[in-house]
Design a protein around this motif. Structure first.
Motif, short mmCIF file in Angstrom:
data_model
loop_
_atom_site.label_atom_id
_atom_site.label_comp_id
_atom_site.label_asym_id
_atom_site.label_seq_id
_atom_site.Cartn_x
_atom_site.Cartn_y
_atom_site.Cartn_z
N ILE B 36 0.87 -1.17 0.00
CA ILE B 36 0.00 0.00 0.00
C ILE B 36 0.91 1.22 0.00
O ILE B 36 1.84 1.31 0.81
N ILE B 37 0.65 2.13 -0.93
CA ILE B 37 1.44 3.36 -1.02
C ILE B 37 0.73 4.44 -0.20
O ILE B 37 -0.40 4.80 -0.51
N ASP B 38 1.39 4.91 0.83
CA ASP B 38 0.84 6.01 1.63
C ASP B 38 1.67 7.25 1.32
O ASP B 38 2.87 7.27 1.59
N GLN B 39 1.05 8.25 0.71
CA GLN B 39 1.83 9.36 0.16
C GLN B 39 1.18 10.72 0.39
O GLN B 39 -0.04 10.84 0.49
N ASP B 40 2.04 11.72 0.46
CA ASP B 40 1.61 13.10 0.26
C ASP B 40 2.00 13.41 -1.18
O ASP B 40 3.16 13.46 -1.51
N ALA B 41 1.00 13.57 -2.03
CA ALA B 41 1.23 13.44 -3.46
C ALA B 41 1.14 14.77 -4.18
O ALA B 41 0.15 15.09 -4.81
N VAL B 42 2.21 15.55 -4.09
CA VAL B 42 2.26 16.79 -4.87
C VAL B 42 2.73 16.45 -6.28
O VAL B 42 3.71 15.75 -6.46
N GLY B 43 1.99 16.91 -7.26
CA GLY B 43 2.34 16.60 -8.63
C GLY B 43 2.04 17.78 -9.52
O GLY B 43 1.71 18.85 -9.03
N PRO B 44 2.12 17.60 -10.84
CA PRO B 44 2.53 16.35 -11.48
C PRO B 44 4.03 16.15 -11.40
O PRO B 44 4.77 17.10 -11.15
N ALA B 45 4.48 14.92 -11.64
CA ALA B 45 5.87 14.49 -11.50
C ALA B 45 6.36 14.85 -10.09
O ALA B 45 5.55 15.05 -9.19
N GLY B 46 7.64 14.91 -9.89
CA GLY B 46 8.17 15.13 -8.55
C GLY B 46 8.26 13.82 -7.80
O GLY B 46 7.70 12.80 -8.22
N THR B 47 8.95 13.87 -6.68
CA THR B 47 9.33 12.63 -6.00
C THR B 47 8.13 11.82 -5.54
O THR B 47 8.13 10.60 -5.61
N ASP B 48 7.06 12.49 -5.07
CA ASP B 48 5.90 11.76 -4.55
C ASP B 48 5.26 10.91 -5.65
O ASP B 48 4.97 9.73 -5.46
N MET B 49 5.03 11.55 -6.80
CA MET B 49 4.36 10.85 -7.89
C MET B 49 5.29 9.81 -8.52
O MET B 49 4.87 8.69 -8.83
N ASN B 50 6.56 10.19 -8.72
CA ASN B 50 7.49 9.26 -9.38
C ASN B 50 7.66 7.97 -8.58
O ASN B 50 7.86 6.90 -9.14
N SER B 51 7.58 8.08 -7.24
CA SER B 51 7.75 6.87 -6.43
C SER B 51 6.58 5.91 -6.67
O SER B 51 6.75 4.70 -6.62
N MET B 52 5.40 6.47 -6.95
CA MET B 52 4.27 5.59 -7.27
C MET B 52 4.56 4.82 -8.55
O MET B 52 4.23 3.64 -8.69
N LEU B 53 5.20 5.53 -9.51
CA LEU B 53 5.52 4.88 -10.78
C LEU B 53 6.49 3.72 -10.57
O LEU B 53 6.41 2.71 -11.28
#
Lengths: 380, 375
Positions: B36-53
């Motif tokens: 399960i990915i628990d994230q603070d997801a500022v996007g687009p791209a950036g470390t939060d989103m890229n880690s989901m990828l």
């Protein structure tokens, strides 16, 4: 407390559809038919005919001697529609407060009300209890029968969220223990603070504490939870030691309870007697202080108490003062001074005066005891 | 006798075929890891989103869901970025749950008062003065397009709890934002942590060798653990089977370089195109990407420390700082040990990341991200 593994299997949406909530509400609606209308107009909004609607409440509690009295008062008062009772660790561990809550609901013949278990420990801190004031079993050592009813599977915090969200603006929370369950609910659902009508709580003090010179027990046990509640924006009615220390149960009132014929009166009198005997053993005279029922009375007959508006915040920082409730009466709202002068205006105000709490500052004890005895001894 | 033997041989070969089939099946099942990915997801791209990828691109990884909370940005805007990412990647089968909007105890107002006494905190996520100002529940128009899919009805904490009960001891909790959602799950279900397979976090800071102004004078300060210190402490006191942390110490050895971005631009996958198109400028640390990648390939990490870990709840200068102890100096408290990564094989990780983003994703169907090489 062991959690039921299955409790989480159904998600909220499914649960909402299948839950007994509507059935419970229907039952409680039925109960309101016996409410004595128009007596206490200030209690809740009246319709154009002047008929007062009962105030819908969820009681979060840690019984507890005075909690027991508070539950009896609430469950036997037609001005209140008790939607649920939720138990929290506080005066005693949850393993004792939850069965006690069940016992008390049963003694008042209100097995229709759901009872849920909640937090077994404060949010962050080590658990502290008050067995010396309440007896190891929380009821002064009085053995009440094992409860036959069982708690619902839902966690207290979830139950609070669910019921409050089903009727936005309708439900008032009554907090009689550490505020852990209510804080968990507020953080589980950020919209809860908008849905809840208000919180009436026993806790805090603007005139010194009872565990430390600064902090009252409920806030001392979980200052972080109390801080979450006081920062939530929900209108708060705080019935603290300022007034509750003035309502000690005396011999004559206990006799009146003993004269009562119903189960609650008998249980209440036995608990009070047992506590008086314990106190006597330790060289103290007098009966139990009835903190929690006084808070409940604020919703039944508000003119028992006098309130003043304050901006209240909870100290979570102090090594000596953690759990202290600090009330501002007016601007400026200042926090601790900076360690060094940081310019011409080194004392910076931390915002404007915005009262978040009605603090009970005075009480009419005779009226309170009259109400309490009348309700507990009446066959609701 | 002969006949029997022939039958026997036939039987054995059948058995071999069957067991071979079963073996490959069971090995596949073993290889599938739940996260399960628990994230603070500022996007687009950036470390939060890229880690989901990183998780979405990996083979044999089942992303059960993504739980989102306020941290780098406000929760609801982050939820929108996450939903949109899943649409672009063709992974709308993965549910997104909304979680905490604020820390448990810390408030912005109190933090301002604290800063007057103890000094400025350079980065404050959603509270940062340089972030575009909008309300906690407002969702601005997204550069990558607004999502049409919706957030799940269930909230983050309950989803987390439900999943570890559904797959006991099999789910990795990957937490790369503040710890509020995880703490909430632990508070609601005291068995949550022990039912997970492991906890993987991006967070904490021990002794980073850097001149970065965020850390040079406050080496124990790191945003994810700082933003909600109480939640962090609740999480570290819970009884996880295993804790792995990617702290600032190792994060600062990584950067999304110009060269990597050039390579991603030429790759024909939605993931690579997403990063190439929406990364504003090269140079950011690969905070969360490394935490995710090291879970897939622990060989990327060349040095770690195995230490007791907690976060300071002292409301003074150290509030929210990372604290660690060895067996020799640990206090008599119920603390947990964590594998804290210190150094990474940077060339290997760089290659790993670009290759992973450039390879076709296993579970994608009809990704909306058009591949436009050399754009």
């Amino acid at each position: 407390m062991k959690l039921d593994v299955c409790r989480w299997k159904s998600d909220r949406r499914v649960f909402l559809k299948t839950a007994t909530g509507s059935a419970i509400i229907a039952m409680i609606e039925g109960q309101s038919a016996i409410a004595k209308p128009t007596l206490f107009v200030q209690t809740a909004g009246s319709n154009s005919l002047g008929v007062t609607k009962a105030t819908r409440v969820i009681i979060d509690t840690d019984p507890g001697v005075d909690d027991a009295f508070a539950l009896m008062l609430a469950l036997q008062s037609p001005e209140l529609k008790v939607e649920a009772v939720t138990a929290v660790a506080g005066n005693l561990p949850l393993g004792i407060t939850l069965p006690n809550a069940l016992r008390l609901v049963e003694i008042c013949d209100r097995a229709d009300i759901p009872v849920a278990g909640g937090a077994a420990a404060p949010l962050i801190r080590r658990q502290v209890t008050a067995a010396s004031a309440h007896g190891e079993n929380g009821l002064g050592g009085v053995e009440l029968p094992e409860p036959k009813i069982t708690p619902v599977k839902e966690h207290a915090a979830d139950l609070i969220c669910r019921i409050a969200n089903q009727s936005p603006g309708e439900v008032t929370l009554i907090g009689l223990g550490p505020l852990t369950n209510i804080a968990l609910a507020l953080r589980a659902d950020p919209t809860l603070s908008k849905a809840v009508k208000g919180i009436v709580l026993m806790g805090g003090s603007l005139s010194g504490g009872n565990v430390t010179p600064a902090a009252e027990f409920n806030f001392y046990v979980d200052p972080e939870a109390a801080s979450i509640v006081f920062n939530s924006g929900i209108p708060i009615t705080m019935v603290g030691l300022d007034v509750t220390r003035k309502v000690e149960l005396t011999e004559s009132y206990i006799r009146q309870l003993e004269a009562g014929k119903n189960k609650p009166s008998q249980a209440a009198a036995r608990i009070a007697r047992a506590i008086m005997a314990t106190y006597k053993k330790h060289g103290q005279n007098g009966g139990p202080t009835l903190h929690d029922p006084l808070a409940v009375s604020a919703l039944i007959r508000p003119n028992i108490l006098t309130f003043e508006d304050y901006q209240v915040k909870i100290e979570t920082t102090g090594t000596i003062t953690a759990g202290e409730s600090v009330g501002w009466k007016r601007d400026p709202i200042n926090y601790a001074a900076a360690l060094e002068n940081i310019g011409p205006s080194s004392t910076k105000s931390e915002g404007t005066f915005t009262p978040n709490t009605k603090v009970a500052v005075d009480v009419r004890p005779d009226e309170f005891f009259h109400l309490l005895i009348e309700r507990i001894t009446s066959n609701a | 006798m002969k006949q029997t033997r022939k039958n026997h041989l036939w039987f054995v070969s059948l058995l071999l075929i069957l067991s071979g089939a079963m073996y490959s099946r069971s090995s596949f099942a073993q290889d599938t890891r739940y996260v399960i990915i628990d994230q603070d997801a500022v996007g687009p791209a950036g470390t939060d989103m890229n880690s989901m990828l990183v998780f979405l691109q990996a083979a044999h990884v089942n992303v059960l869901g993504i739980t989102v909370l306020t941290g780098d940005g406000w929760r609801d805007e982050e939820v929108a970025h996450t939903l949109r990412l899943l649409e672009l990647m063709g992974r709308t089968d993965i549910p997104v749950m909304a979680g905490a909007v604020t820390p448990l105890v810390r408030t912005q107002e109190w933090t301002h008062a604290w800063e007057q006494v103890y000094g400025k905190v350079i980065y404050q996520g959603a509270w940062s003065s340089f972030r575009p100002k909008h309300g906690a529940y407002e969702i601005p128009k997204l550069a990558e397009g607004d999502p049409t899919t919706k957030v799940a009805n269930e909230d983050a904490a309950h989803f987390l709890i439900r999943m570890v009960h559904k797959y006991p001891h099999k789910v990795t909790i990957y937490a790369a934002g503040p710890m509020t959602n995880i703490a909430q799950a632990i508070s609601l279900d005291p068995h949550f942590a022990e039912l997970a397979e492991e906890l993987v976090i991006m967070g904490g800071s021990l002794n980073p060798h850097t001149e970065d102004k965020e850390y040079v004078d406050s080496p124990r300060h790191e945003f994810n653990l700082w933003f909600d210190p109480e939640a962090s402490s609740i999480v570290f006191h819970a009884h996880w089977p295993k804790i792995t942390a990617t702290p600032v110490d190792v994060s600062i050895e990584t950067h999304l370089t110009k060269e990597m971005l050039e390579q991603l631009k030429t790759a024909n996958t939605p993931a690579a195109q997403y990063i190439a198109r929406y990364t504003r400028k090269p140079g950011d640390y690969l905070w969360d990407e490394l935490a995710a990648a090291a879970w897939l390939d622990p060989g990327l990490i060349t040095r770690e420390r195995f230490v007791y870990i907690d976060v300071s709840l002292d409301k003074g200068i150290s509030y929210g700082d990372t604290i660690v102890w060895s067996d020799d100096d640990k206090p008599a408290l119920d603390l947990q040990k964590a594998h804290v990564q210190i150094d990474v094989d940077w060339p290997k990780f760089k290659k790993f990341f670009v290759q992973l983003m450039s390879s076709s994703a296993p579970g994608a169907t009809n990704p909306q991200m058009r591949t436009q090489p050399n754009q």
